[in-house]
Enzyme design. Structure first.
Site, PDB file in Angstrom:
ATOM      1  CG  HIS A 145       0.391   1.208   4.733  1.00 26.48           C
ATOM      2  ND1 HIS A 145      -0.180   0.001   4.401  1.00 26.48           N
ATOM      3  CD2 HIS A 145       1.456   1.347   3.902  1.00 26.48           C
ATOM      4  CE1 HIS A 145       0.505  -0.567   3.426  1.00 26.48           C
ATOM      5  NE2 HIS A 145       1.515   0.243   3.111  1.00 26.48           N
ATOM      6  CG  HIS A 157       6.873   0.875   3.469  1.00 27.70           C
ATOM      7  ND1 HIS A 157       6.913  -0.506   3.443  1.00 27.70           N
ATOM      8  CD2 HIS A 157       5.660   1.222   2.972  1.00 27.70           C
ATOM      9  CE1 HIS A 157       5.769  -0.969   2.938  1.00 27.70           C
ATOM     10  NE2 HIS A 157       4.993   0.061   2.656  1.00 27.70           N
ATOM     11  CE  LYS A 217      10.390  -1.210   0.472  1.00 25.09           C
ATOM     12  NZ  LYS A 217       9.619  -1.934   1.501  1.00 25.09           N
ATOM     13  CD  GLU A 265       1.299  -0.874  -4.031  1.00 16.81           C
ATOM     14  OE1 GLU A 265       1.718   0.297  -4.038  1.00 16.81           O
ATOM     15  OE2 GLU A 265       1.815  -1.773  -3.340  1.00 16.81           O
ATOM     16  CG  ASN A 305       6.678   3.362  -0.072  1.00 15.73           C
ATOM     17  OD1 ASN A 305       5.551   2.904  -0.251  1.00 15.73           O
ATOM     18  ND2 ASN A 305       7.731   2.610   0.112  1.00 15.73           N
TER      19      ASN A 305
END
Length: 456
Positions: A85, A87, A90, A245, A343
């Site tokens: 998981h 990103h 980004k 979240e 992230n």
């Protein structure tokens, strides 16, 4: 006398033995390896590397004497790891689009403000940087969520398809669409599902509204979930969602998702990430939710570093909780749980380096998955391998590619205790020599192009 780690000679041969290795049993695909297992559940083993694959795994001392060998002196050998998981679209935008106060709301605003900068060239530069970081650290498989909106869907998915092909065999990629579920309700939902299907991806989304943060489920959540599952069924797509979240205990969309999975016959095909608010709910409510998750065979991914960074942030106030979900209770129910990085150096998390060893070390401390440590490595190896279907990534198995991490550490405790910056990553049997790229590659940013981020 044990050879110092820096002095180990790594053979440039197609066949050699790694001898006197220590391997956590939870990372062995076949846990029936005979021999002694220590108190951390670690086995002593010899591994035969042949033509880029693990040809044999035997108890230490059983290796034949034919050919080259590397005596590891009892050091730990792990498979390369999985970040299930993250990103990538980004990543590494923090200088251009910082989060002004570290809160979730301004993380969301920062990402939205930065999205117009995501040209093909910009995406390729930042994603390639992230993948080189991951490869150097011993990450060989990544599932990335992609912001999927009308103005960017085709561009982002085209770039990721190209990079998946370019990086195949080095860092294997899976992609998941990411947008608020409400945006799937009209024709754009059909467009997203078609893009995902054509790309061999997963359909996903976030249960918060398009404008705002996670909170109590809206009256239309059932209709939104039915639409999501209908699209998934039509295109035979697995589902991966961002869920609850937040530290708002009224945020409880997780039970709705589990009931939808049961209603639509999607047992075992849904992953839910974050699930933070569950940890703040009453024990009776947690138990009811866990019953539903177990019945629907929903897998959970916890993102300990990012959620500890975002959750509980208030100016001038020390955070009172860790922001993570109820991992121990889930594992006790037999629910599959993995840990991932999420992230990396963007508005949702200002730090990180696509390093799952670092994520593991922090997860052990944040989640208290220690005392004993025996099963902890499975959170970043065997468990995400089973959830994602990433083949033999995250496990050591005979016949699998020799994608390994060798640590200058003899115990899991030692791995947790030091950063392991001197680890060695043999990929397909050959030692990788490339280091993580220098941040100077991302500079200079055009200061006039820095995103203007509204305060939340």
């Amino acid at each position: 006398m044990t050879v110092p780690f820096a002095d180990i000679a790594w053979p440039d041969k197609s066949r050699y033995w790694l001898t006197s290795a220590r391997v956590p049993a939870c990372l062995l695909a076949d846990r029936s390896l005979p021999g002694f297992y220590d108190t951390e559940g670690v086995a002593r083993a010899d591994l035969l590397i042949e033509d880029g694959k693990i040809a044999r795994i035997v108890a230490a001392g059983v290796a034949d004497t034919d050919g080259a060998r590397v005596d590891l002196g009892g050091r730990q050998v792990w498979p390369t790891l999985i970040d299930m998981h993250t990103h990538l679209d980004k990543g590494h935008s923090v200088e251009r689009s910082p989060n002004i106060d570290g809160t979730f709301n301004n993380a969301r605003l920062g990402a939205t403000a930065d999205r117009p900068n995501w040209t093909v060239a910009d995406l390729r530069r930042r994603i390639d940087f992230g993948l080189r970081c991951a490869e150097a650290h011993g990450v060989s498989a990544i599932r990335t969520h992609l912001d999927t909106y009308p103005d960017s869907a085709e561009r982002s998915w085209t770039v990721l398809r190209e990079m998946r092909s370019e990086w195949a065999g080095r860092v294997d990629l899976q992609m998941v669409s990411l947008c608020p579920l409400e945006t799937l309700m009209d024709g754009f939902g059909d467009r997203i599902a078609a893009i995902v299907s054509e790309s061999g991806g997963l359909i996903g989304g976030v249960t918060r509204p398009a404008v705002g943060s996670h909170g109590a489920p809206g009256a239309d959540i059932e209709a939104q979930l039915d639409r999501l599952f209908a699209l998934a069924i039509r295109h035979d797509l697995d589902i991966d969602l961002h869920v609850d979240e937040t530290g708002d205990r009224t945020a409880a969309s997780l039970p709705h998702i589990a009931r939808a999975a049961l209603r639509h016959g999607y047992k075992g095909r849904v992953v839910c990430g974050h699930c933070c608010s569950l940890a703040l709910q009453d024990d009776s409510e947690i138990d009811r939710t866990l019953d539903l998750l177990a019945a629907a065979e929903i897998a959970i991914v916890t993102l300990p570093t990012v959620n500890m960074y975002l959750q509980g942030r208030q100016p001038g106030r020390t955070p009172r909780w860790r922001g993570v979900t109820v991992v121990h209770e889930m594992l006790a129910r037999g629910i599959r749980v993995a840990a991932a990085g999420d992230n990396c150096r963007d508005s949702f998390y200002a730090y990180g380096d696509h390093d799952m060893v670092d994520t593991f070390r922090q997860a052990v401390r944040i989640l208290h998955v220690d005392h004993p440590l025996a099963q902890a490595p499975s959170l970043v190896g065997a468990m995400p391998s089973a959830i994602t279907g990433f083949g033999n990534h995250g496990q050591i198995a005979e016949g699998a590619a020799a994608r390994l991490i060798v640590f200058n550490a003899r115990t899991i405790n030692e791995i947790v205790s030091r950063p392991q910056a001197d680890r060695v990553v043999p990929a397909h049997g050959r030692r990788l020599t490339a280091a993580a790229p220098d941040y100077s590659e991302l500079w200079p940013y055009d200061e006039t192009a820095r995103s203007t981020i509204p305060r939340g």
